[in-house]
Each structure stands twice: as structure tokens, then as C-alpha cells.
Write a protein that holds these residues in place. Sequence first.
Motif, PDB file in Angstrom:
ATOM      1  N   THR A 133       0.829  -1.203   0.000  1.00 37.89           N
ATOM      2  CA  THR A 133       0.000   0.000   0.000  1.00 37.89           C
ATOM      3  C   THR A 133       0.865   1.256   0.000  1.00 37.89           C
ATOM      4  O   THR A 133       1.879   1.336   0.699  1.00 37.89           O
ATOM      5  N   SER A 185     -10.676  -2.117  -2.809  1.00 36.90           N
ATOM      6  CA  SER A 185     -10.499  -2.754  -1.502  1.00 36.90           C
ATOM      7  C   SER A 185     -11.580  -2.235  -0.554  1.00 36.90           C
ATOM      8  O   SER A 185     -12.119  -1.133  -0.749  1.00 36.90           O
ATOM      9  N   HIS A 187     -12.679  -0.895   3.134  1.00 35.85           N
ATOM     10  CA  HIS A 187     -12.068  -0.253   4.297  1.00 35.85           C
ATOM     11  C   HIS A 187     -13.126   0.434   5.148  1.00 35.85           C
ATOM     12  O   HIS A 187     -14.255   0.671   4.705  1.00 35.85           O
ATOM     13  N   THR A 230      -8.549   2.570   7.714  1.00 31.87           N
ATOM     14  CA  THR A 230      -7.852   1.291   7.686  1.00 31.87           C
ATOM     15  C   THR A 230      -7.030   1.231   6.406  1.00 31.87           C
ATOM     16  O   THR A 230      -7.258   2.006   5.468  1.00 31.87           O
ATOM     17  N   ARG A 231      -6.051   0.330   6.391  1.00 31.11           N
ATOM     18  CA  ARG A 231      -5.157   0.221   5.250  1.00 31.11           C
ATOM     19  C   ARG A 231      -4.869  -1.255   4.941  1.00 31.11           C
ATOM     20  O   ARG A 231      -4.922  -2.102   5.827  1.00 31.11           O
ATOM     21  N   ASP A 232      -4.517  -1.515   3.690  1.00 33.12           N
ATOM     22  CA  ASP A 232      -4.048  -2.840   3.293  1.00 33.12           C
ATOM     23  C   ASP A 232      -2.543  -2.897   3.571  1.00 33.12           C
ATOM     24  O   ASP A 232      -1.715  -2.560   2.712  1.00 33.12           O
ATOM     25  N   TRP A 244     -12.120  -9.007  10.837  1.00 32.44           N
ATOM     26  CA  TRP A 244     -11.042  -8.070  10.478  1.00 32.44           C
ATOM     27  C   TRP A 244      -9.789  -8.333  11.318  1.00 32.44           C
ATOM     28  O   TRP A 244      -8.678  -8.268  10.813  1.00 32.44           O
ATOM     29  N   ASN A 247      -7.385 -10.829  10.042  1.00 34.80           N
ATOM     30  CA  ASN A 247      -6.803 -10.590   8.718  1.00 34.80           C
ATOM     31  C   ASN A 247      -5.433  -9.935   8.874  1.00 34.80           C
ATOM     32  O   ASN A 247      -5.328  -8.793   9.326  1.00 34.80           O
ATOM     33  N   ASN A 249      -3.503  -8.661   6.810  1.00 35.08           N
ATOM     34  CA  ASN A 249      -3.192  -7.611   5.835  1.00 35.08           C
ATOM     35  C   ASN A 249      -4.104  -6.392   5.941  1.00 35.08           C
ATOM     36  O   ASN A 249      -4.135  -5.565   5.032  1.00 35.08           O
ATOM     37  N   LYS A 250      -4.871  -6.288   7.020  1.00 35.16           N
ATOM     38  CA  LYS A 250      -5.692  -5.105   7.267  1.00 35.16           C
ATOM     39  C   LYS A 250      -5.277  -4.513   8.614  1.00 35.16           C
ATOM     40  O   LYS A 250      -5.284  -5.201   9.640  1.00 35.16           O
TER      41      LYS A 250
END
Length: 594
Positions: A133, A185, A187, A230-232, A244, A247, A249-250
Motif C-alpha cells: 500500500t 479494496s 475499508h 484502515t489500510r491494506d 477483520w 486478517n 493484511n488489514k
Amino acid sequence: MSRILSAVAWPYANGPRHIGHVAGFGVPSDVFSRYMRMAGHDVLMVSGTDEHGTPILVQAEKEGVSPQALADRYNRVIVEDLAQLGLSYDLFTRTTTRNHYAVVQEMFRTVHRNGYMVEQQTMGAISPSTGRTLPDRYIEGTCPICGYDGARGDQCDNCGNQLDAIDLINPKSRINGETPKFVESTHFFLDLPAFAQALEAWLRTREGWRPNVLNFSLNLIDDMRPRAMTRDIDWGIPVPLAGWEENPNKRLYVWFDAVIGYLSASIEWARRTGDPEAWRGWWNDPEALSYYFMGKDNITFHSQIWPAELMGYDGRGNKGGTPGPYGNLQLPTEVVSSEYLNVGGQQFSSSRGVVIYVRDMLSRYQPDALRYYLSIAGPETQDVDFTWAEFKRRTNDELVAGWGNLVNRTANLISKNFGEIPAPAEVQPVDATLLATSREGFTKVGDLLGGHRNRAAIGEAMRVVQEANRYISETEPWKLTTDRERLGTVLHTATQVIADANTMLAPFLPFAAQSVHETFGGTGIFAPQPRIDEVTDLDDDSRHYPVITGDYREGARWASVPVVPGTPVAKPTPVFTKLDDAIVEQEIARAEQG
């Protein structure tokens, strides 16, 4: 007495900090906090290193270490540098503590429960070469509104409009220059429009703010859109919701968690004092005052994002809601933003080699010389250029030849003729005039410091020094050796004014203030200094890190205190180091050599 929160911007831990950073957040906040303590207020000064986000990952990859190892290294470097500069934090911590994680996740859960975190599909930027990201602030291009070449992916500094990175014309990554790829994506977005009315009403009540800060903040209201929180990314604080949290990657957006650091640091400070609820006196009490210090590029996050997060937690947006366990959290009293300190007409940039690191500066020059320069010639209300010639001139002409010379020649005369502070005899009009000027300085300088007008404040204090030097030149005490009563009165008067000026200059020059205090026979702590403690994470015994803290209850009060005749005064040593003319060319050559 008021409770005052000094909330100081969090330096990013992807490298050492340069003098442009401390010009914006460090020295102004410390001057204010020291003054407020001296004036009798109960100050809580907090900050720490900001350790999440893509830039940490990028730098860690460059150096071949883990993100945590990189953050650990630069956290320590920054802690050591800021302590050496004398920044008097009650707690300078970091954002990778378990305490910070817990506070951030509680804030998110409550803001989400109150309906202000909305799930949306968005087009996010990623690096084609790494798949990582790209933060909005690390993408630059042409503003689609005003055509400014150099707008960032979150806002345009030229027209002030909030932007999305995908809207930029010819967007490029600031990290490696490549064109970002935009992918869809899911978010969570902070529903900023739900706070527009409340934010505007709050901003309209602000008094005493620097006009550029207030006007910029009000202009943001016109283009308020939901903002992704939020971000990847796999480095950061997990999103505390089912589906969430698991995960990898979040993660929560670094700017969502960084501003919460002011609260989490206050809570950590309270826990470390043994009174876990003590922080509430600065956060739940409507009478408490809070001042947030930063550079101008961070105004958005402190006059819009952070207040919206606080309102969302308390349920003060248009959707209502109820506070979580932290209770009603007070909004900032003032956002105190400085402009940019540049060098050679360019902004400081570590990546371009346009940089003077705090550590390098303090390895060659006195910390008070830097503090003085940044106070009297810093970027308080406009961008300014740092030059070595001006740094040398200010140090030699104003600190050495002005303040230092007054201290040294007065102490020398006392040591040589009396060996102690003499008692005054008959006070003549010239003595009384100088003493009145000195006493009046406390109100003038104090009012200016309370209004964050540091440049004018230190100028007013130095005016007292100038008047005292003029008094010495006019009364010529070195010619009064046969008139002991008059000599004693002149030197007593000069000593009193030096004591007053030293108090007024103490917020700016704490190292020199202690030295001057001791030069005239003073004992004990006059200007408290911070210390570095090695601590264990409160919620994880396996993690250890340094913090800046200190006991600032001792020290001078903001008042004229009569000097005591009979106090021994020995032959003094210089307070300040005179700089050789050669340092200008040496420093320029050093910069050219990288």
C-alpha cells in the motif's frame, strides 16, 4: 492553577530527526510547558515516536531489518536527541506499546459502535513493484482543482482542498517515482460529514489561534468527505472487529492511531505514576486546557481528524451515541502550528540530503544556542531559512556578547570586590528605572509566552538584558572602587536584574539558566531537566524501551525573587561558547560532502 495538556507531535521513527522537526514541534512546546509550570500550572507534556505505516516498512526493507527492529533503533536515537535538547516531557513513549494498542482499539470500537465508522469500497494505491500500500501522503501529482504541481494524495497545500490520490493528474510515488496502481479494496471510513456542523461550531468558538491555522481549518469544512481509517498493510494495529482482527493484511491507518497517542501516552503516564486514573484530570475536565504543537503539514489531522475522532467517541456527531469507558474527552483548546524551517531555500529532506540532524548539531554546539536560534529566528508564523552565518551571529552577538557578557562581567566585579552579593545602599533613579523595567518584563514576557508568541517573548527578555548592559556601561562600576556603597548598590541592582532576566529566559535557555543561577551562588534545581528511564512495557514483560520523563516540580517560579546579600559569588566561567568565524565555511563544506 489550571491543568494544561501539552500534546506534542509524534516524530516518525524511520530515521533520526533534523532541526526542522524540532523547530516545529519540539522547542515551541517545551518553551510553553516550562513557562506554564513556572507560572504555577499543572502541566502534562506527552508525546512519543510514531512507529507504524508504510515508510517504516520501506526503510526497514532498505536496511535489511524487521519493522520493529528499525523502530527500536530510531526510537532510542530520537529519545536521546530530544532529551539532550532539554525537552521536558512528562512522558515521551512510543506507539508500539501494548497500552497504546489497547487505547487505540477501544477508541475504534466505540466510534464504530456509535455509527461513525462506515464500511466502503475504495480504490487504494499500491506499489506495482512491491504490492505494498502507498499512503496518500506518499503520492504526488498535479492538483485537479488548482493545477498545482506537487499536490499530495490527501490534500493540496496550494489551494487547501482535500483530495483522493486517484484524482491526482500524473500521480507518482514519492518513494521510488513509479506510477501507483489503483485497486479496489474494502475499508472503514471515518464519517467526517457527520461531524461537519459540530466541527464548524467548535472552530467558530476558537479564540487566539494563529489566523492561518484557523482559516485553513474552517476551509476544510467545505469539502469534508469520509476518510479511510484502515489500510491494506501488515504493519500496524489490528482492526478490533470480528472478521477483520484475524486478517493479517488489514491494519488501522497510522494517522488514526498516531493522534490517539496523546491520550494513550497520558494513560501510560498515569499508570506509571501509580494512579491509573490521574490522566482524567487533563481529558475529562472541561476546565482543563490542551495545546497541540506541530508543523503546518499536520494541521488537518489535529483540527479535523482528531476532533472528529473525539466527537465520535463521545457521540457528538449527527448520529448521536454514547461515550465509552474513557468518558467525555475534551476537544483541543488550541492547535499551535509552526511554519517550515528551510535551508538554502529548500525544505529539509533526509532523502535528498538537505538536512541538519539534531544529533549532529548537538555534538558540536550548545543545546541552548540551537534553542535560542529556533526561538528568536524560527518559523513561528512564516517559513524561514536557517543559515550558519546567522546562527553564528546570533550566538556570538546576542548570547555571548549580550547575555553571557552581562553575567560574566557582573559576577567578576562582585567576586573581585566583595566575594558575595553586596547589600544596596541608597537607590538612585537610574537604579530604580532599571529595576522597574525588569519587574515589568514578567508580565510582558509571560503574556507573550501564553499566546505562543515566542519570538516576541524572547525579544522582550533580551531587551531587559540590553538595558542592563547599558546600565553597566553608564554607571561604570569598575571606576567606583573607592565608593563602596555606590559600587555595592550598582552591583546589587545588576545582580537583581540578571536574576530576573534569567527567570524570564529559563523557558528558552534552561541549561544556561541553571548555570547563571549557580554563578551567583544559587543552589538546588533552578531549571529542571528531563531524564531517560529504561522501562518495561506495562502489558508485556518481554518488551523494554527508553522513555523521556522527569520531575519538574522543583525550579524557579515566574516572579521576581529578591537576591540575598551575602550569597558567595566566585570567579565565573563563561556561560556560552563563542563560535569561530570558520564554522560557517566548515558547515557548508560538511553539507556539500553529505
